[in-house]
Design an enzyme around this catalytic site. Sequence first.
Site, mmCIF file in Angstrom:
data_model
loop_
_atom_site.group_PDB
_atom_site.id
_atom_site.type_symbol
_atom_site.label_atom_id
_atom_site.label_comp_id
_atom_site.label_asym_id
_atom_site.label_seq_id
_atom_site.Cartn_x
_atom_site.Cartn_y
_atom_site.Cartn_z
ATOM 1 N N GLU A 192 10.383 0.808 10.196
ATOM 2 C CA GLU A 192 11.382 1.847 9.951
ATOM 3 C C GLU A 192 10.661 3.153 10.152
ATOM 4 O O GLU A 192 9.816 3.540 9.347
ATOM 5 C CB GLU A 192 11.957 1.696 8.546
ATOM 6 C CG GLU A 192 13.300 2.383 8.371
ATOM 7 C CD GLU A 192 13.150 3.795 7.846
ATOM 8 O OE1 GLU A 192 13.018 4.702 8.697
ATOM 9 O OE2 GLU A 192 13.145 3.982 6.633
ATOM 10 N N GLU A 227 10.573 15.320 15.559
ATOM 11 C CA GLU A 227 10.882 15.272 14.138
ATOM 12 C C GLU A 227 10.032 16.312 13.405
ATOM 13 O O GLU A 227 8.819 16.312 13.526
ATOM 14 C CB GLU A 227 10.558 13.864 13.630
ATOM 15 C CG GLU A 227 10.978 13.608 12.220
ATOM 16 C CD GLU A 227 10.687 12.177 11.792
ATOM 17 O OE1 GLU A 227 9.653 11.626 12.214
ATOM 18 O OE2 GLU A 227 11.505 11.610 11.039
ATOM 19 N N CYS A 282 13.471 10.408 6.805
ATOM 20 C CA CYS A 282 13.447 9.919 8.184
ATOM 21 C C CYS A 282 14.838 9.995 8.810
ATOM 22 O O CYS A 282 14.984 10.175 10.004
ATOM 23 C CB CYS A 282 12.908 8.499 8.231
ATOM 24 S SG CYS A 282 13.575 7.475 6.931
ATOM 25 N N LYS A 299 0.845 -1.202 0.000
ATOM 26 C CA LYS A 299 0.000 0.000 0.000
ATOM 27 C C LYS A 299 0.876 1.247 0.000
ATOM 28 O O LYS A 299 1.566 1.537 0.957
ATOM 29 C CB LYS A 299 -0.917 0.058 1.224
ATOM 30 C CG LYS A 299 -1.925 1.202 1.096
ATOM 31 C CD LYS A 299 -2.552 1.636 2.403
ATOM 32 C CE LYS A 299 -1.771 2.670 3.159
ATOM 33 N NZ LYS A 299 -1.721 4.009 2.541
#
Lengths: 507, 313
Positions: free
Chosen positions: A285, A416, A319, A211
């Site tokens: 991850e 983040e 990331c 997906k």
Amino acid sequence: MTMQKTPRTKAQITPRPDAARPAGPALEFGDAWTYAPAPEARDHVKLKSRYDLFVDGRWQPAKKYFPTISPSTEEKLAEVAEASPEDVDRAVSAARRAYERVWSKMKPGERGKYIYRIARRIQEKSRELAVVESLDGGKPIKESRDVDVPISAAHFFYYAGWADKLAYAFPGAGARPLGVAGQVIPWNFPLLMAAWKIAPALACGNTVVLKPAETTPLTALLLAQICEEIDLPPGVVNIVTGAGATGSALVSHPGVDKVAFTGSTAVGKRIQQALAGTSKRLTLELGGKAANIVFADAALDQAVEGIISGIFFNQGHVCCAGSRLLVEESVHDLVVKKLRDRMMTLRVGDPLDKNTDVGAINSRMQLDKIKELVAAGEREGAERFSTPCALPQKGFWFSPTIFTGVTLSHRIAREESFGPVLSILTFRTPEEAIEKANNTFYGLSAGIWTDKGAKLFWLASRLKAGVVWGNTYNKFDPTSPFGGYKESGFGREGGRAGLAPYLEIDG
Amino acid sequence: MSNLVASAAGRVADRGPHIPPRTSPVDQIYVEERAAALGKRSIKKATKVAGLKLAVRMMDLTTLEGKDTPGKVRSLCAKALRPLEHDASVGPVGAVCVYPNMVPVAVDCLRGSGVHVASVATAFPSGLSPLPIKLDDVRRAVGFGADEIDMVIDRGAMLSGEYAKVYDEIVQTKEACGQAHLKVILETGELGSYDVVRHASDIAMAAGADFIKTSTGKVTPAATPPVTLVMLEAIRDHYYATGKRIGMKPAGGIRTAKQALHYLVLVKETLGDAWLTPELFRFGASTLLNDVLMQLEKERTQAYQGADYFSKE
């Protein structure tokens, strides 16, 4: 000529470094010689107005469709199917059939041939894939052209080679595929993440249901077309588009043997909770807040390039972005000065322009998140510098931004941002650099800039980060494992280590 | 002879202790990557024409051959003044660069034009003659009318760690130049690493160079984009520290318009607008001009013309 006997860089040890007004002569980056627009042609790209689900080797309609837009212009590019739980169920069943009847029975060398064909087809269609990646995701064409697409092909090439050599990957142990892999990928590297997920899964003999993210489904759908074009047996790769509900239906489907997720830490935690007590394998991850550590002895001009690439590559939607700059106090002012001058040359704008360095923010939602965190940074007292570049009227944009005077307790040093926002902190000793670098609940990546090899390796072994770059940043290669510590997730993708999550290894 | 050396050394000593500056390390891989990345800028249409016209005005049109004659130099000067006979908006070039004996001819041809006369000196290209001879070489070239001097550093001294010797020679050459501008050739192709290039750049600038220059053109490799980038970064740090703008001249091996544009991109994105002028950036080249003219004509007429439509000199 009078001799200049002052030291080359005046020591300016002020209690509070003032990045807003750097001392000394300033460079001007104006319009003495400007670059004319250089847009990559897009007329060779023929997008369909509507994309169905790619299930069991066929395009199958769904009940609902949603638009995918270009974040740089907000133009609607196509309509994409929203897979319901029933659609997901059909996809998983197709993958199961393909696994049991075809893919797991196929000679490994034959599997490898199919994967090589995917790799070659990606190369053949690289221009189209790059343009669509930049249209749908907003990233500069030079990145999709030079990074995303070629590394995607490289991943398929690399893992195709492993397909008939799995016995050598884990010598003395038996290695068997797991079955059906349910894979959910993010919007920052849509094609590349699909390659990272699909290539090792197929090489190991698994079939997949993937997906893509709801804001960037198009290149995954082009990859489905490629699977069709190379006559991949039906059901080996299935692409189901949709949003969170579709992803949730996929990872919680009882027919899935292995879940691989790349995305936010919050969603990763929910997946892990949902999978608790099941026999499903899981790799995650997730996010990061990487320290990019610059020592005074480093090649500073190159370190500045690394800082730029670390935080402004792909608009900071990375990331493993080097979003916390830890710079040795004695060179803080000089590094900030160089960094600001370098930022003035960053070209923000049309992702399809070949000279664009920083493209559009991927979605309005992400733009709002970045704005909220930056506002918090200002409230908390850090000093902000954003490049004064003109931004397009339509679409989602954010100027490259740095904060100086940041402390570890600031939100901009802990959370983040997933945007072009850098927090700058200082350190005085290598021990302090390690302490500050590791003081985060993330642990995905880090960078070290020093001219001293021994210091580099001493430091690298003490950083709690899955990837540590030395005198470089954001370098990716299929042979190199990638993955996190702590809340950045677990499991490795890439390299020999990237095979393990897709295999049952005996002995 | 020994008196000359002594007095020269004395003059340097008057300036105080001559400690060569500290220098920064250069990371080879990343600097090459950055230089290559800047080579990917897409320079088309108006940008290309503007860049190429700028490149013409930045050119040190050069002939440095043993077979040079007054006739050849006169021909070169004519080309320098009006590179494209039907288009006065192209040129003139920045300077004509010749050996000292040819300086009077060039001065005669270029008088009043604004085109500078540059002369190589200091026992070009090796520099391996006694210092008094090298300084005399400079004084005579200036006496002939050269207003720019391209000197060579003592590469042997640089490589053997005699930095003070390198520094002193530049200081004294600068003195010998008087009002003439001094370009210091590092001969980067003989220095072996970017670190040494960076160090030599810092020494040259501290010693009084108005320009730093990559190469004589007699050694391969000559100018390359990464070595130029290293020198531009040294110029940037010198500017940060002193406020003084030092010029840059890549020379040798730059033969195509595309290469020239790549160098302009390096300057634009490293040092900014102030350096995009012939006062602070020059190309040392003998064959580059015709390729630039060919590209300009191609942009004007939308068709490439044969090489024989452009005069060889």
